[in-house]
Design a protein around this motif. Structure first.
Motif, PDB file in Angstrom:
ATOM      1  N   PHE B   2       0.859  -1.180   0.000  1.00  0.00           N
ATOM      2  CA  PHE B   2       0.000   0.000   0.000  1.00  0.00           C
ATOM      3  C   PHE B   2       0.895   1.230   0.000  1.00  0.00           C
ATOM      4  CE2 PHE B   2      -2.319   3.501   1.852  1.00  0.00           C
ATOM      5  CZ  PHE B   2      -3.553   3.407   1.234  1.00  0.00           C
ATOM      6  N   ARG B   3       0.520   2.217  -0.789  1.00  0.00           N
ATOM      7  CA  ARG B   3       1.379   3.412  -0.880  1.00  0.00           C
ATOM      8  C   ARG B   3       0.531   4.642  -1.132  1.00  0.00           C
ATOM      9  NH1 ARG B   3       5.205   1.918  -5.144  1.00  0.00           N
ATOM     10  NH2 ARG B   3       4.097   3.179  -6.659  1.00  0.00           N
ATOM     11  N   LEU B   4       0.905   5.732  -0.437  1.00  0.00           N
ATOM     12  CA  LEU B   4       0.374   7.062  -0.742  1.00  0.00           C
ATOM     13  C   LEU B   4       1.427   7.780  -1.561  1.00  0.00           C
ATOM     14  CD1 LEU B   4      -0.785   8.240   2.803  1.00  0.00           C
ATOM     15  CD2 LEU B   4      -2.266   7.430   0.953  1.00  0.00           C
ATOM     16  N   GLN B   5       1.016   8.505  -2.583  1.00  0.00           N
ATOM     17  CA  GLN B   5       2.028   9.286  -3.295  1.00  0.00           C
ATOM     18  C   GLN B   5       1.482  10.579  -3.864  1.00  0.00           C
ATOM     19  OE1 GLN B   5       3.315   6.184  -6.144  1.00  0.00           O
ATOM     20  NE2 GLN B   5       2.607   7.538  -7.790  1.00  0.00           N
ATOM     21  N   GLU B   6       2.386  11.561  -3.943  1.00  0.00           N
ATOM     22  CA  GLU B   6       1.986  12.897  -4.422  1.00  0.00           C
ATOM     23  C   GLU B   6       2.157  13.033  -5.918  1.00  0.00           C
ATOM     24  OE1 GLU B   6       3.359  16.206  -2.249  1.00  0.00           O
ATOM     25  OE2 GLU B   6       3.006  15.259  -0.300  1.00  0.00           O
ATOM     26  N   THR B   7       2.830  12.051  -6.524  1.00  0.00           N
ATOM     27  CA  THR B   7       3.084  12.131  -7.963  1.00  0.00           C
ATOM     28  C   THR B   7       2.138  11.209  -8.718  1.00  0.00           C
ATOM     29  OG1 THR B   7       4.743  10.430  -7.640  1.00  0.00           O
ATOM     30  CG2 THR B   7       5.516  12.716  -7.648  1.00  0.00           C
ATOM     31  N   ARG B   8       2.117  11.369 -10.015  1.00  0.00           N
ATOM     32  CA  ARG B   8       1.264  10.576 -10.886  1.00  0.00           C
ATOM     33  C   ARG B   8       1.419   9.075 -10.618  1.00  0.00           C
ATOM     34  NH1 ARG B   8       0.679   8.323 -15.858  1.00  0.00           N
ATOM     35  NH2 ARG B   8       2.894   7.883 -15.964  1.00  0.00           N
ATOM     36  N   ASP B  10       1.634   5.393 -11.765  1.00  0.00           N
ATOM     37  CA  ASP B  10       2.017   4.707 -13.002  1.00  0.00           C
ATOM     38  C   ASP B  10       1.355   3.326 -13.042  1.00  0.00           C
ATOM     39  OD1 ASP B  10       3.168   3.465 -15.134  1.00  0.00           O
ATOM     40  OD2 ASP B  10       5.240   3.716 -14.458  1.00  0.00           O
ATOM     41  N   ALA B  11       0.141   3.304 -13.588  1.00  0.00           N
ATOM     42  CA  ALA B  11      -0.648   2.068 -13.594  1.00  0.00           C
ATOM     43  C   ALA B  11       0.020   0.976 -14.421  1.00  0.00           C
ATOM     44  CB  ALA B  11      -2.050   2.352 -14.141  1.00  0.00           C
ATOM     45  N   VAL B  12       0.757   1.367 -15.429  1.00  0.00           N
ATOM     46  CA  VAL B  12       1.383   0.378 -16.308  1.00  0.00           C
ATOM     47  C   VAL B  12       2.417  -0.441 -15.541  1.00  0.00           C
ATOM     48  CG1 VAL B  12       2.807   0.082 -18.363  1.00  0.00           C
ATOM     49  CG2 VAL B  12       0.976   1.801 -18.336  1.00  0.00           C
ATOM     50  N   THR B  13       3.285   0.252 -14.832  1.00  0.00           N
ATOM     51  CA  THR B  13       4.311  -0.445 -14.060  1.00  0.00           C
ATOM     52  C   THR B  13       3.688  -1.273 -12.947  1.00  0.00           C
ATOM     53  OG1 THR B  13       5.865   1.310 -14.558  1.00  0.00           O
ATOM     54  CG2 THR B  13       6.412  -0.113 -12.696  1.00  0.00           C
ATOM     55  N   LEU B  14       2.678  -0.699 -12.278  1.00  0.00           N
ATOM     56  CA  LEU B  14       2.013  -1.425 -11.196  1.00  0.00           C
ATOM     57  C   LEU B  14       1.382  -2.717 -11.711  1.00  0.00           C
ATOM     58  CD1 LEU B  14       0.356   1.615  -9.433  1.00  0.00           C
ATOM     59  CD2 LEU B  14       2.046   0.079  -8.408  1.00  0.00           C
ATOM     60  N   ALA B  15       0.712  -2.637 -12.853  1.00  0.00           N
ATOM     61  CA  ALA B  15       0.038  -3.811 -13.400  1.00  0.00           C
ATOM     62  C   ALA B  15       1.057  -4.892 -13.749  1.00  0.00           C
ATOM     63  CB  ALA B  15      -0.769  -3.422 -14.635  1.00  0.00           C
ATOM     64  N   ARG B  16       2.204  -4.468 -14.252  1.00  0.00           N
ATOM     65  CA  ARG B  16       3.233  -5.433 -14.637  1.00  0.00           C
ATOM     66  C   ARG B  16       3.714  -6.222 -13.417  1.00  0.00           C
ATOM     67  NH1 ARG B  16       7.098  -1.926 -17.019  1.00  0.00           N
ATOM     68  NH2 ARG B  16       5.648  -1.580 -18.726  1.00  0.00           N
ATOM     69  N   ALA B  74      -1.923  -8.415  -3.994  1.00  0.00           N
ATOM     70  CA  ALA B  74      -2.903  -7.335  -3.878  1.00  0.00           C
ATOM     71  C   ALA B  74      -2.132  -6.064  -3.579  1.00  0.00           C
ATOM     72  CB  ALA B  74      -3.911  -7.619  -2.772  1.00  0.00           C
ATOM     73  N   ARG B  75      -2.359  -5.057  -4.391  1.00  0.00           N
ATOM     74  CA  ARG B  75      -1.629  -3.806  -4.237  1.00  0.00           C
ATOM     75  C   ARG B  75      -2.573  -2.632  -4.374  1.00  0.00           C
ATOM     76  NH1 ARG B  75       4.237  -4.518  -6.256  1.00  0.00           N
ATOM     77  NH2 ARG B  75       4.573  -6.648  -5.574  1.00  0.00           N
ATOM     78  N   CYS B  76      -2.224  -1.542  -3.713  1.00  0.00           N
ATOM     79  CA  CYS B  76      -3.045  -0.341  -3.796  1.00  0.00           C
ATOM     80  C   CYS B  76      -2.172   0.892  -3.657  1.00  0.00           C
ATOM     81  CB  CYS B  76      -4.113  -0.356  -2.696  1.00  0.00           C
ATOM     82  SG  CYS B  76      -5.161   1.118  -2.688  1.00  0.00           S
ATOM     83  N   VAL B  77      -2.407   1.851  -4.534  1.00  0.00           N
ATOM     84  CA  VAL B  77      -1.707   3.137  -4.448  1.00  0.00           C
ATOM     85  C   VAL B  77      -2.755   4.239  -4.488  1.00  0.00           C
ATOM     86  CG1 VAL B  77      -0.015   4.669  -5.526  1.00  0.00           C
ATOM     87  CG2 VAL B  77       0.313   2.186  -5.629  1.00  0.00           C
TER      88      VAL B  77
END
Lengths: 79, 143, 143, 79
Positions: B2-8, B10-16, B74-77
């Protein structure tokens, strides 16, 4: 005792600050919120909030210790 | 993760990162900033988070999902800060051998994140107003 | 948009096409080639399709999803030909104002595709056998 | 009459071809399948198949016309 209170969302707007050091005789979050509500004019009643103490959810009646970080959590709206 | 972030986000990298040779199903949820809410035109929004508690509660939710469903990852940003219309605000990804578990766990994670994680949304409307959303029915501009 | 294709499915580009300013939720399903099925080790698989009927049946399913759920977009792409472990075999993407509809429609589309679209999977196993899967219980190597 | 029959999956393997032109006196798909099942030794019974005529699902008893494309659809396994 002295508590560090953090504010978020509408409570932050109303308090006009994101954090304050509060010297108080309140012994739990319930007493502390009543005091701060009177001071800042928060409209939200206790039943709409949750409490976090030192970064973890906690019951309203958990005894506070000097230096505790206390956060009143309005209904969340992430996602 | 699980991560909070202030920047865009990147769904592509996460999905990979979800893929595994034993995984037959991947389900992702993306929450985007809509241009309207409750009939009002939205221009942008801000997310505020109580970061340490959001982090631990987010991790709890993912751990519960792994315990409850037959999933592999299972991941969440979640974004914080100021977002524009169309921006990705939250991303959830789940992989599993079979799709039942992947769908159920993905849904569970986003539902619980919205219900429990201390993140707040401030919508800025076209009419100049703004207000924190407190979804149990409190008015916009609640104090 | 329903499509059969013999080349790699580009999930990134497909996902990008789902976004709209009125969309608050995007749900995708990815079906990957697993390294096992029913306890047997899988090396690769072939998909065969009766293309004209697969195309029209796929389009029917997407039209039904749009009629039945409050969604904005629904798309599906299915690979045919020879695939390796980890390859993306099928991609479904749905966007909607709200997540309920997006989850329900995405699930509906993949379930119906698996139930109705004339596509067949031939699994090649590590023990040298192979066989068309006919999921109503017929044996591998059915004739 | 003459029909164009396409084969897929296990039926294709068994028939040893993906398509054949069939001259037959069968007047519907039911009759045609019975004939082809006998010829190729298909194990699959009619109740496990669906029929498509000229690219659309059709009932087994729909009358066939000369030149129709007929496909017997085994249980599908896409996804």
């Amino acid at each position: 005792m002295s508590y560090c209170v953090l504010y978020f969302a509408s409570l932050r707007d109303r308090a006009g600050t994101d954090a304050e050091q509060v010297d108080s005789t309140a012994v739990d979050a319930r007493g502390l919120y009543a005091e701060l509500r009177a001071r800042h004019g928060f409209g939200m009643t206790e039943d709409r909030l949750r409490v976090a103490i030192n970064g973890a959810f906690a019951p309203w009646q958990q005894p506070l210790r000097d230096g505790d970080e206390v956060v009143f959590i309005p209904p969340v709206s992430g996602g | 993760m699980f991560r909070l972030q202030e920047t865009r986000i990147d769904a592509v990298t996460l999905a990979r990162e979800l893929a595994q040779s034993g995984a037959g199903a991947g389900v992702t949820f993306e929450g985007w900033v809509r241009d309207h809410n409750d009939g009002r035109r939205v221009l942008r929004l801000d997310y505020q988070a109580y970061a340490p508690l959001a982090q631990s509660e987010g991790e709890n939710i993912l751990a519960e999902a792994r315990a409850r469903f037959a999933i592999l990852e299972a991941r969440c940003v979640h974004r914080v800060g100021t977002l524009q219309i169309g921006d990705l605000a939250v991303w959830v990804g789940v992989s599993a051998a079979h799709r039942d578990a992947a769908f159920a766990a993905c849904r569970h994670v986003i539902d619980e994140v919205k219900r429990r994680v201390p993140i707040w949304k401030n919508e800025h409307y076209a009419d100049g107003e703004s207000g924190w959303l407190h979804p149990d029915g409190s008015a916009v501009k609640a104090n």
